[in-house]
Scaffold this motif. Structure first.
Motif, PDB file in Angstrom:
ATOM      1  N   UNK A 252       0.806  -1.231   0.000  1.00  0.00           N
ATOM      2  CA  UNK A 252       0.000   0.000   0.000  1.00  0.00           C
ATOM      3  C   UNK A 252       0.825   1.261   0.000  1.00  0.00           C
ATOM      4  N   UNK A 253       2.044   1.195  -0.550  1.00  0.00           N
ATOM      5  CA  UNK A 253       2.850   2.414  -0.581  1.00  0.00           C
ATOM      6  C   UNK A 253       3.547   2.599  -1.922  1.00  0.00           C
ATOM      7  N   UNK A 257      -0.418   0.711  -5.918  1.00  0.00           N
ATOM      8  CA  UNK A 257      -1.310   0.157  -4.887  1.00  0.00           C
ATOM      9  C   UNK A 257      -2.749   0.557  -5.205  1.00  0.00           C
ATOM     10  N   UNK A 258      -3.637  -0.371  -4.953  1.00  0.00           N
ATOM     11  CA  UNK A 258      -5.058  -0.092  -5.198  1.00  0.00           C
ATOM     12  C   UNK A 258      -5.699   0.336  -3.870  1.00  0.00           C
ATOM     13  N   UNK A 259      -6.444   1.445  -3.839  1.00  0.00           N
ATOM     14  CA  UNK A 259      -7.126   1.826  -2.601  1.00  0.00           C
ATOM     15  C   UNK A 259      -8.010   0.669  -2.114  1.00  0.00           C
ATOM     16  N   UNK A 260      -7.904   0.379  -0.838  1.00  0.00           N
ATOM     17  CA  UNK A 260      -8.679  -0.732  -0.291  1.00  0.00           C
ATOM     18  C   UNK A 260      -7.918  -2.050  -0.316  1.00  0.00           C
ATOM     19  N   UNK A 261      -6.728  -2.042  -0.940  1.00  0.00           N
ATOM     20  CA  UNK A 261      -5.895  -3.253  -0.965  1.00  0.00           C
ATOM     21  C   UNK A 261      -5.682  -3.791  -2.367  1.00  0.00           C
ATOM     22  N   UNK A 364       6.351  13.025  -6.104  1.00  0.00           N
ATOM     23  CA  UNK A 364       5.297  12.368  -5.333  1.00  0.00           C
ATOM     24  C   UNK A 364       5.242  10.885  -5.701  1.00  0.00           C
ATOM     25  N   UNK A 366       3.279   8.713  -4.776  1.00  0.00           N
ATOM     26  CA  UNK A 366       1.913   8.176  -4.865  1.00  0.00           C
ATOM     27  C   UNK A 366       1.395   8.185  -6.304  1.00  0.00           C
ATOM     28  N   UNK A 369       4.907  11.135  -9.715  1.00  0.00           N
ATOM     29  CA  UNK A 369       5.097  12.459 -10.303  1.00  0.00           C
ATOM     30  C   UNK A 369       6.587  12.779 -10.275  1.00  0.00           C
TER      31      UNK A 369
ATOM     32  N   UNK B  74      14.782  -3.392   8.660  1.00  0.00           N
ATOM     33  CA  UNK B  74      13.409  -3.111   8.220  1.00  0.00           C
ATOM     34  C   UNK B  74      12.474  -3.677   9.270  1.00  0.00           C
ATOM     35  N   UNK B  75      11.685  -2.811   9.877  1.00  0.00           N
ATOM     36  CA  UNK B  75      10.847  -3.199  11.006  1.00  0.00           C
ATOM     37  C   UNK B  75      11.659  -4.016  12.013  1.00  0.00           C
ATOM     38  N   UNK B 180       5.485   1.118   8.574  1.00  0.00           N
ATOM     39  CA  UNK B 180       6.778   0.545   8.193  1.00  0.00           C
ATOM     40  C   UNK B 180       7.892   1.420   8.754  1.00  0.00           C
ATOM     41  N   UNK B 218       0.611   4.371   6.355  1.00  0.00           N
ATOM     42  CA  UNK B 218      -0.292   4.107   5.233  1.00  0.00           C
ATOM     43  C   UNK B 218      -1.738   4.147   5.696  1.00  0.00           C
ATOM     44  N   UNK B 220      -4.773   2.207   4.190  1.00  0.00           N
ATOM     45  CA  UNK B 220      -5.205   1.268   3.142  1.00  0.00           C
ATOM     46  C   UNK B 220      -6.534   1.650   2.503  1.00  0.00           C
ATOM     47  N   UNK B 221      -7.443   2.210   3.278  1.00  0.00           N
ATOM     48  CA  UNK B 221      -8.766   2.524   2.733  1.00  0.00           C
ATOM     49  C   UNK B 221      -8.681   3.549   1.608  1.00  0.00           C
ATOM     50  N   UNK B 222      -7.894   4.583   1.830  1.00  0.00           N
ATOM     51  CA  UNK B 222      -7.814   5.635   0.810  1.00  0.00           C
ATOM     52  C   UNK B 222      -6.668   5.411  -0.163  1.00  0.00           C
ATOM     53  N   UNK B 223      -5.761   4.488   0.199  1.00  0.00           N
ATOM     54  CA  UNK B 223      -4.581   4.276  -0.641  1.00  0.00           C
ATOM     55  C   UNK B 223      -3.501   5.316  -0.416  1.00  0.00           C
ATOM     56  N   UNK B 224      -3.691   6.187   0.554  1.00  0.00           N
ATOM     57  CA  UNK B 224      -2.693   7.234   0.808  1.00  0.00           C
ATOM     58  C   UNK B 224      -1.536   6.658   1.626  1.00  0.00           C
ATOM     59  N   UNK B 225      -0.342   7.196   1.424  1.00  0.00           N
ATOM     60  CA  UNK B 225       0.793   6.859   2.279  1.00  0.00           C
ATOM     61  C   UNK B 225       1.715   8.068   2.374  1.00  0.00           C
ATOM     62  N   UNK B 460       0.123  19.453   3.125  1.00  0.00           N
ATOM     63  CA  UNK B 460       0.756  18.414   2.312  1.00  0.00           C
ATOM     64  C   UNK B 460       0.843  18.868   0.862  1.00  0.00           C
ATOM     65  N   UNK B 461       1.602  18.081   0.064  1.00  0.00           N
ATOM     66  CA  UNK B 461       1.735  18.311  -1.378  1.00  0.00           C
ATOM     67  C   UNK B 461       2.377  19.658  -1.696  1.00  0.00           C
ATOM     68  N   UNK B 521       0.019  17.654  -5.535  1.00  0.00           N
ATOM     69  CA  UNK B 521      -1.023  16.627  -5.575  1.00  0.00           C
ATOM     70  C   UNK B 521      -2.063  16.917  -6.637  1.00  0.00           C
TER      71      UNK B 521
END
Lengths: 444, 524
Positions: A252-253, A257-261, A364, A366, A369, B74-75, B180, B218, B220-225, B460-461, B521
Motif C-alpha cells: 500500500x505504498x 497500490x489499489x485503494x482498499x488493498x 510524489x 503516490x 510524479x 526493516x521493522x 513501516x 499508510x 489502506x482505505x484511501x490508498x494514501x501513504x 501536504x503536497x 497533488x
C-alpha cells in the motif's frame, strides 16, 4: 582486472572451498576502463581504471553477513570469506532469509566485442579528434565524454549456482555550445561494439542542434503535445520500469497500490501502443544475463498493449504472495514503429520537441510524479515542421500519464538518459499529449 | 547529479568555530599503522620516479585505504550487514600541458610504476586533443598528518550492538503507529596518502557516520501513504554522533508526523512567504549557491554533464546575488564537516579554503582546483579539489559551504512572526535545478501553514519553485547563531566518470518573501 571464465571459476571454487558456513555466495566483477573528456574544444581529463570487486555472502541458519573487497589474491579472498562468516555469526536471524538458488539455465546475450576490448587511449584520442573537427568546422564549443569498458561478472554459490558473463560497453556523449552560449546541442549513444557507433553523425547531430537552438523564442508554460527524443524517453521510462516493484505495491505504498488493498497488476494503465520489455539478448542494447541473487534475466513483457503484466518480485516476496519470482530487469526495451523522428514531427500540428531531460527527481511517489528540465535543444513544432527554438522548461509529469497519453512512437534505437545511464536501453522517440511544463528555465 | 540503477530506489540525503586553528588529533582514535605509512612512501617513490623518467613535468598520487560498514534494518529484521574494504592508488601526471591519469588496485612498487607510466602514455596519446595546455601554479610542498577528530571508532563498536540499536529504533517507530520503519547506519573510514613530485607527502584519516530512519504511514482505505525521515545528516564523526542523538524521541516524532501527513490539509498554491528550517535550507543552499559558484562550470568544463552556471568571471566582486543579509563562507575546518580536511586532493592546505563566496549578498569568489586560478588572474587555487576514490581524477568539488548567522539573536519563531501568510518547511525532500543553476524546485518533509505570524495546520503536497538570484534577494530574515545547524550529503555528483563527494553545509533558518508554491497533488 579481466578474468576468463576458467580463471573466474577457479577463483570462485577456491574461495567457496574455504567456507565453513551453511551457504555462501560469491559475486565477482572485474573491469578495465578507459575514458577521455573534452570541454572547451580541448582535452580536460582522461584516465584508465583496472579494478576488481568481490562480495561474499555467508549464512548460518538464518543469520547472514556480507563482506566485500577489491583484491583477487587468495589470501584476500579467504579473508573476505571469514569476515562474512564473522558478520553472519553476530547478526540477528533474518526471518526473510532464503538459501541461494541452485544451478540455473541462463539466456544467451551477445554483449562482448573483442574490438571494443582492444581499444586504446590512442583510439579514443582519434575519436576525440572527430568530435573536435565537427565542432571546429562550425565554430562551436565542443565537449564530449568517451568511455569504453571491458568487464566480466560472475556469481557462484555453494548450492551449485554458477554464471559468468563477459561484456564490453562503449558510451559516447557529445555536447556543443555556440560561442555566445545561446545555443546548445547534445547527442549520446551506447553500444557493446565500436561498429555500432557512427561517431561523425553523432557529433554532427550535437553541433547542428547547437546551431539550431540559437535565439530561442519565449514559450509560456502549460500543457503541450511533446515529442521526446529517445534520451528523454529513456529517463522517464527508466524511472517507471525500476519502480515496478511488487512489495511496496502490495504494502500500500506505491503508485501501483489499489485503494482498499491489492495492486494494479493486470490493469490497462497505458495506451494500446505501449509495450515495455526486457531481454538480455537484444542485439542493440544487450543486458546482463543474470539479475539479483544470480537468477536468470529471462525475456519479459512488463507492459503489453498498455496493460501492466509484471512486477519485480523477490524470492521471499514471491513465496509470501504465492506468486512468481520476477528478478529486476537488466535492460529497457520500449517497442515502437518504423517511423523516423521526421515522420513523427510531420504528424504534429503544434508541439514541443525535447532533446534531453535533466535533473529528473521524484516529487510524489503516490503518482510517480517526476520533475526535471529540458536541456540542449528544445524546439517548437508548427504544422508538421520544426519551427524555431524555444526556452527550456521545468516539467512536472508522471511517466504513467505520459504513457497513457501516447499518440505515436518512432523507431527504437540505443539511448542514454541523463539519469538512467547504466541500464542498456533501446527506446523510440515518443509523442504524447498534455505534457505539463510548469515553468520556464532561462538556462541555455 | 546522475543516479544509477543501484541508487535509484534509495532516497539518500554545532556551533560554528571560526578560524583555522591548530589541527586536532583525537587521542582515542586509532593512528595509521606506521607500516602502512612506510609502504605508502615506497609506492609514492616508485610512482613518482617512474612518472619523471617517462617524461612527466608534474605528478601526484593518492593512495587510499577505505573501509565501510552498512547495516540496514526493516521493522523487526536486520535486512543486511555488509562490511567492505578497498585500497588502491591513482597517479596523475602532467605531460606537456596534458593531464594523464591511471589507477591500480594492486599495491606494490611494480604496479605503482606501471600505473605512472600508463598515465604518461595516456597523456601523450591525448596530446592530439590539447588545444589549450594545462598550467598549474606552484604549490608549497608539505609533509604533514591529520585526522578527523573522533571520540569512538565506529568500527570498534560490536556489530550486534549496532544492529540491536537499529532494531530498537524501528521498534519505537512501530510502537508509535508507523506502518513501516526502515533504518540504517553507514560508517566509512578512509585513510588517504597524497604525494607529489614537488615533495609533498600528506597523510589524512577521515571518518564519516550516517544514521537514517525512514518511517512510512499508510491508510489502506484511501490508498494514501506518507514518509518521514530522520533529521540527522551524515557527519564527519565517530560513533559518538549516533550516541548523541535522542533516537527514541526522533522515532516517535517521525511516526507521529507520518501519520499526521496522511490527514494534512492540501496546500493552496500561489505566491507566499516561506520560512525554511535549516534541515531543509542546507539543500537549497547546496544546489543554488554551492554549485553555481564553481569555476570549472563557469568555464564550460561541465558543459556536457553537470552544466554551466549563470555566473561569469566578470561577476566576481560585482554581482548582487542575494539580499545584504546573506553571507556564505567556504571552509575546510568546521567540526563535523564532511569536506573538513587539512589538505584537498591537490595537496593545497585547507586554510586557502576559508573564503567568502557571498559577502552581504555580493558574489565574491569561485571555488577552484589547481590549474584554474590563472583563468581569472589569481595566483593559486582555494583548496577545492576532491577525488571520490583512488580510481578517480581529482576535480573541483565543494568545500563546506555555509550560510552565516545573523549577528542578532533571531529565532525561528521571530522569523515566523513576521509572516502574514506563508509556509514553514522542515526537512529535505525532492530537489531539482537546471543546468545553469537558475530554475529550481524543492519539496520537503514537513510543511505547516503560517497565518498572521503563527504556525497553523500541517500541509501536504508542497513544493516551491524559483530562480536562484531573485530567490536569494527575497531573503529578508536570517536566524542567529543559536539556530546554526550542520546539514550535508555523502553523495553530491559531478564529473565524468561521475564522482560522488561528501560535503556539509552549515545553515540557519531564513525567511523568503513572495515565493511560488505549488500543490504537487494536483498535477503541479
Amino acid at each position: 582486472m579481466i578474468l576468463s571464465e576458467g580463471e573466474a571459476r577457479e577463483i570462485g571454487t577456491k574461495l567457496l572451498s574455504q567456507s565453513r558456513a551453511d551457504t555462501a555466495v560469491a559475486e565477482m566483477a572485474g573491469w578495465s576502463r578507459l575514458n577521455v573528456r573534452i570541454a572547451c574544444n580541448t582535452v580536460t581529463t582522461d584516465g584508465k581504471d583496472e579494478g576488481f570487486h568481490c562480495r561474499v555472502a555467508s549464512s548460518f541458519g538464518k543469520r547472514r553477513g556480507e563482506a566485500a573487497g577489491n583484491k583477487a589474491e587468495p589470501g584476500d579472498l579467504a579473508t573476505l570469506v571469514h569476515r562474512s562468516e564473522e558478520v553472519a555469526r553476530v547478526s540477528p536471524e533474518d526471518p526473510e532469509f532464503l538459501p541461494p538458488p541452485g544451478p540455473q539455465t541462463y539466456p544467451c546475450s551477445r554483449s562482448y566485442s573483442p574490438e571494443a576490448a582492444r581499444l586504446t587511449a590512442k583510439d579514443l584520442a582519434e575519436q576525440g579528434r572527430t568530435i573536435l573537427a565537427a565542432a571546429e568546422a562550425e565554430r562551436v564549443v565542443g565537449a564530449a565524454f568517451l568511455e569504453c569498458e571491458n568487464s566480466f561478472s560472475a556469481c557462484m554459490a555453494t548450492s551449485g549456482l554458477w554464471v559468468f558473463q563477459q561484456s564490453t560497453r562503449l558510451q559516447y556523449t557529445v555536447s556543443a555550445r555556440t560561442r555566445d552560449g545561446g545555443g546548445a546541442g547534445w547527442a549520446a549513444t551506447a553500444a557493446y561494439a565500436p561498429a555500432e557507433i557512427a561517431l561523425p553523425a553523432l557529433a554532427r547531430r550535437a553541433v547542428e542542434k547547437a546551431l539550431l537552438s540559437r535565439h530561442p523564442k519565449p514559450l509560456a508554460p502549460g500543457r503541450y503535445t511533446v515529442l521526446l527524443e529517445p534520451s528523454a524517453v529513456c529517463d522517464l521510462i527508466g524511472f517507471l520500469l525500476l519502480s515496478l516493484q511488487a512489495r511496496p505495491a502490495d504494502e500500500g505504498r506505491s503508485f501501483l497500490s489499489r485503494p482498499g488493498g491489492g495492486t494494479l497488476l493486470g490493469e490497462k494503465l497505458f495506451a494500446d501502443s505501449v509495450s515495455l520489455r526486457s531481454d538480455p539478448a537484444d542485439p542493440v542494447a544487450p543486458g546482463s544475463i543474470y539479475s539479483t541473487e544470480g537468477l536468470p534475466a529471462l525475456p519479459r513483457s512488463w507492459i503489453e498493449g498498455g496493460r501492466l503484466r509484471e512486477l519485480i518480485r523477490t524470492r521471499f516476496w514471491a513465496q509470501e504472495k504465492k506468486a512468481p519470482v520476477v528478478p529486476e530487469p537488466t535492460n529497457l526495451l520500449l517497442s515502437g514503429s518504423d517511423r523516423s523522428t521526421e515522420e513523427l514531427i510531420q504528424g504534429i500540428d503544434r508541439g514541443v520537441l525535447v532533446t534531453r531531460l535533466w535533473y529528473v527527481r521524484t516529487v510524489d511517489p503516490r503518482t510517480l510524479l517526476l520533475t526535471g528540465l529540458t536541456r540542449d535543444g528544445t524546439f517548437w513544432i508548427d504544422k508538421g515542421k520544426i519551427g524555431y527554438p524555444v526556452n527550456n522548461f521545468r516539467f512536472n509529469e508522471s511517466p504513467v500519464s505520459l504513457l497513457k497519453n501516447v499518440l505515436a512512437l518512432g523507431k527504437p534505437e540505443a539511448a542514454v538518459g541523463s539519469e538512467i545511464d547504466d541500464l542498456p536501453a533501446r527506446v523510440p522517440a515518443l509523442v504524447s499529449k498534455e505534457f505539463r511544463f510548469s515553468s520556464v528555465s532561462q538556462a541555455s | 547529479m546522475s543516479i544509477s540503477r543501484r541508487r535509484f530506489l534509495q532516497s539518500l540525503a554545532a556551533s560554528f568555530l571560526g578560524g583555522g586553528g591548530p589541527l586536532v588529533t583525537a587521542a582515542s582514535a586509532s593512528e595509521a599503522p606506521s607500516s602502512r605509512r612506510a609502504d605508502a612512501a615506497r609506492l609514492a617513490e616508485a610512482a613518482l620516479s617512474a612518472a619523471r623518467s617517462a617524461g612527466a613535468g608534474y605528478a601526484d598520487l593518492r593512495i587510499l585505504f577505505s573501509e565501510s560498514e552498512m547495516i540496514s534494518a526493516r521493522e523487526e529484521r536486520i535486512e543486511n550487514v555488509e562490511v567492505s574494504t578497498s585500497s588502491g592508488l591513482g597517479v596523475r601526471v602532467l605531460v606537456n600541458g596534458v593531464w594523464g591519469f591511471s589507477s591500480a588496485s594492486v599495491l606494490d612498487p611494480a604496479h605503482a610504476s606501471d600505473c605512472a607510466r600508463s598515465a604518461v602514455e595516456i597523456a601523450k596519446a591525448n596530446r592530439a586533443l590539447a588545444t589549450q595546455p594545462i598550467e598549474i601554479e606552484r604549490i608549497e610542498p608539505k609533509v604533514d598528518r591529520w585526522q578527523v577528530p573522533i571520540e569512538q571508532d565506529p568500527f570498534a563498536v560490536p556489530l550486534d550492538r549496532k544492529a540491536g540499536q537499529l532494531l530498537a529504533i524501528n521498534a519505537e517507530a512501530m510502537k508509535a503507529g508507523a506502518s513501516f520503519a526502515h533504518s540504517f547506519f553507514l560508517f566509512v573510514r578512509q585513510e588517504k596518502f597524497f604525494a607529489s613530485s614537488i615533495g609533498s607527502f600528506l597523510e589524512q584519516l577521515f571518518f564519516r557516520t550516517y544514521p537514517r530512519l525512514t518511517v512510512t504511514a499508510t491508510d489502506p482505505a484511501s490508498g494514501r501513504f506518507a514518509n518521514r525521515s530522520s533529521f540527522f545528516p551524515p557527519r564527519a564523526a565517530g560513533y559518538e554522533y549516533i550516541r548523541s542523538q535522542d533516537w527514541k524521541r526522533e522515532a516517535h516524532q517521525a511516526a507521529e508526523d507520518a501519520q499526521r501527513k496522511l490527514k494534512a490539509k492540501p496546500v493552496a498554491a500561489g505566491r507566499m512567504d516561506l520560512v525554511l528550517h535549516p534541515t531543509h535550507l542546507w539543500l537549497t543552499l547546496h544546489e543554488t549557491v554551492g554549485h553555481s559558484t564553481e569555476l570549472d562550470r563557469a568555464f564550460g568544463y561541465e558543459a556536457g554533464f553537470a552544466g554551466t552556471t549563470f555566473i561569469t568571471p566578470a561577476d566576481r566582486g560585482r554581482l548582487a546575488f542575494a539580499s545584504e543579509l546573506v553571507t556564505v563562507m567556504a571552509d575546510r575546518d568546521q567540526p563535523g564537516g564532511l569536506a573538513t580536511a587539512a589538505y584537498d586532493d591537490d595537496g593545497m592546505p585547507a586554510r586557502y579554503a576559508r573564503f567568502p563566496i557571498l559577502s552581504h549578498g555580493r558574489f565574491e569568489n569561485f571555488q577552484m582546483a589547481i590549474g584554474q586560478s590563472r583563468w581569472i588572474g589569481l595566483p593559486h587555487s582555494n583548496a577545492c579539489a576532491f577525488a571520490e576514490g583512488h580510481a578517480y581524477f581529482p576535480i573541483q568539488r565543494m568545500p563546506n559551504i555555509s550560510l552565516q548567522p545573523s549577528e542578532q539573536d533571531i529565532s525561528i519563531e521571530e522569523l515566523i512572526s513576521g509572516v502574514d501568510e506563508g509556509v514553514y518547511i522542515m526537512g529535505d525532500g525532492s530537489w531539482s535545478i537546471d543546468q545553469q543553476r537558475r530554475n529550481f524546485q524543492f519539496g520537503g518533509q514537513l510543511f505547516y501553514e503560517i497565518r498572521k505570524g503563527k504556525l497553523g495546520e500541517m500541509l501536504r503536497d508542497v513544493a516551491y519553485q524559483g530562480t536562484t538570484v531573485p530567490f536569494w534577494k527575497a531573503c529578508d530574515g536570517i536566524g542567529g547563531a543559536k539556530e546554526y545547524w550542520l546539514g550535508g550529503t555523502l553523495s553530491c555528483g559531478k564529473g565524468q566518470p561521475v564522482q560522488s563527494a561528501p560535503v556539509s553545509h552549515g545553515v540557519v533558518p531564513a525567511r523568503f518573501r513572495g515565493i511560488t508554491v505549488l500543490n504537487t497533488g494536483r498535477g503541479a
